[in-house]
Design an enzyme around this catalytic site. Structure first.
Site, PDB file in Angstrom:
ATOM      1  N   SER A  37       1.934   2.958  -9.779  1.00  0.00           N
ATOM      2  CA  SER A  37       1.167   2.991  -8.528  1.00  0.00           C
ATOM      3  C   SER A  37       1.914   2.390  -7.340  1.00  0.00           C
ATOM      4  O   SER A  37       1.586   2.690  -6.197  1.00  0.00           O
ATOM      5  CB  SER A  37      -0.164   2.247  -8.700  1.00  0.00           C
ATOM      6  OG  SER A  37       0.058   0.885  -9.050  1.00  0.00           O
ATOM      7  N   ASP A 327      -4.321  -4.793  -1.597  1.00  0.00           N
ATOM      8  CA  ASP A 327      -5.435  -4.861  -2.538  1.00  0.00           C
ATOM      9  C   ASP A 327      -5.076  -5.834  -3.651  1.00  0.00           C
ATOM     10  O   ASP A 327      -4.134  -6.624  -3.513  1.00  0.00           O
ATOM     11  CB  ASP A 327      -5.833  -3.469  -3.045  1.00  0.00           C
ATOM     12  CG  ASP A 327      -4.757  -2.796  -3.899  1.00  0.00           C
ATOM     13  OD1 ASP A 327      -3.777  -3.473  -4.292  1.00  0.00           O
ATOM     14  OD2 ASP A 327      -4.877  -1.586  -4.176  1.00  0.00           O
ATOM     15  N   HIS A 330      -1.350  -4.540  -4.983  1.00  0.00           N
ATOM     16  CA  HIS A 330      -0.304  -3.840  -4.242  1.00  0.00           C
ATOM     17  C   HIS A 330       0.008  -4.487  -2.897  1.00  0.00           C
ATOM     18  O   HIS A 330      -0.912  -4.879  -2.170  1.00  0.00           O
ATOM     19  CB  HIS A 330      -0.723  -2.381  -4.030  1.00  0.00           C
ATOM     20  CG  HIS A 330      -1.036  -1.678  -5.308  1.00  0.00           C
ATOM     21  ND1 HIS A 330      -2.332  -1.540  -5.770  1.00  0.00           N
ATOM     22  CD2 HIS A 330      -0.228  -1.109  -6.232  1.00  0.00           C
ATOM     23  CE1 HIS A 330      -2.305  -0.893  -6.935  1.00  0.00           C
ATOM     24  NE2 HIS A 330      -1.044  -0.628  -7.239  1.00  0.00           N
TER      25      HIS A 330
END
Length: 366
Positions: A37, A327, A330
């Site tokens: 991600s 978040d 990240h």
């Protein structure tokens, strides 16, 4: 001799400084991205998975101000590297827009939730595991071959820059996902790290077999200090000692494995990017980098905004540039920019055996 060596150093330095300013897009190299991600730019949008970032407020600071599938408020690390290469961002491999001449820019094969191991991220259901990403890379080359022929396809792949980012999920979404996980019962942590490194080596060797000749390999960040781990495993508001221990074991062994691989090949194919050190700097002293906090995520809920993903119902900070983390896991776009600056120009403490500016300068004269 000293005068000659000094002149050569100035020549290399001149090339390094010039490379970011004199990039002809027509001559720019292709760029391929593999991983999780941290570098996914939208492949999971096309999959039936819970690991998604295709709804607001993700993308709030992206040029279109829309969620794109990037786990960021704006640009992610591959976007910023593409800017340094003088090219447009690579499209997700699963995007129907990736056709024709756009294929020659490269492709992003990354998928949120994946790890080095196939059993990492099983809770996310349908994600593109690493072996499948490499299969897609083979498929990509066949598609390009149909456009520019075999010889030019080989050249495009050999001269491309490759970024691979995985490993963090093998800890947070596998070994430490639940108490007494299957992998934690199977391996003591030092043995698990050795196993991960041996499996990662197989992936890197496969990339080399598929034609990759310049590969940036990122380590993990400061795993125990992200908001999610502060919320779930931190002690007295501090970083998770166990996850920090995992990162401290893993990252040096990754660098050593890369060094050995390059020695076997006889050239510097793989470049180790010490993202733990890069992120440690702004985590331990956020104010020095213009952040007000590296502990609280901009978007989230619960302690440190570290529980769950960012959603329209989450707490959302008004100024993302003041937060090191977007978040629970990240970095913010601003933090990504700091990381890419280090990838471009960092010392051997950050980039081993050389940084990306040096790679671009050397490759431009070969």
């Amino acid at each position: 001799m000293a005068t000659s060596a000094t002149f050569s150093c100035w020549m290399i330095l001149g090339l390094v400084l010039a490379i970011g300013n004199i990039v002809d897009p027509a001559d720019a190299r292709a760029f391929f991205v593999f991983g999780d991600s941290l570098v996914d730019n939208g492949n999971n949008n096309f999959l039936a998975t819970t690991a998604r970032a295709d709804s607001p407020p993700y993308g709030i600071d992206y040029p279109t101000h829309r969620a794109t599938g990037r786990f960021s408020n704006g640009l992610n690390i591959p976007d910023l590297i593409s800017q340094q290469l003088g090219t447009e961002s690579t499209l997700p491999y699963l995007s129907p827009q990736l056709t024709g001449q756009k294929l020659l820019v490269g492709a992003n094969f990354a998928s949120a939730g994946i790890g080095i191991l196939n059993d990492t991220g099983v809770q996310f259901l349908n994600i593109i595991r690493m072996y499948r990403q490499l299969e897609y890379f083979q498929e990509y080359q066949q598609r390009v071959l149909d456009i520019i022929g075999s010889q030019e396809t080989v050249r495009l792949v050999n001269e491309a820059l490759v970024l691979i980012t995985c490993g963090g999920n093998d800890f947070v979404n596998n070994y430490y996902l639940v108490p007494n996980s299957v992998r934690s019962r199977q391996f003591a942590l030092p043995d698990y790290v050795k196993y991960l490194i041996s499996e990662y080596q197989k992936l890197l060797q496969k990339l080399y077999e598929l034609g990759a000749r310049r590969v940036l390999v990122t380590g993990t960040g400061a795993l125990g200090c992200v908001p999610a781990e502060l919320a779930q495993r931190g002690t007295n508001g501090g970083c998770s000692a166990e996850l920090q221990r995992a990162a401290a074991l893993y990252n040096p062994q990754l660098v050593e494995m890369i060094r050995n691989l390059n020695n076997e090949i006889g050239r510097d194919v793989f470049i180790a990017a010490n993202t733990q050190e890069m992120s440690r700097n702004f985590i331990t002293d956020p104010q020095a980098f213009g952040f007000t906090t590296s502990r609280i995520a901009c978007c989230g809920q619960g302690p440190f905004n570290g529980i769950g993903l960012c959603t329209p119902l989450s707490n959302l900070c008004p100024n993302r540039d003041l937060y090191a983390f977007w978040d629970a896991f990240h970095p913010s776009e601003k933090a990504n920019k700091i990381i890419v600056q280090q990838i471009m120009s960092g010392s051997t403490d950050h980039m081993n055996p050389m940084n990306l500016s040096t790679i671009l300068a050397l490759d431009s004269i070969n």
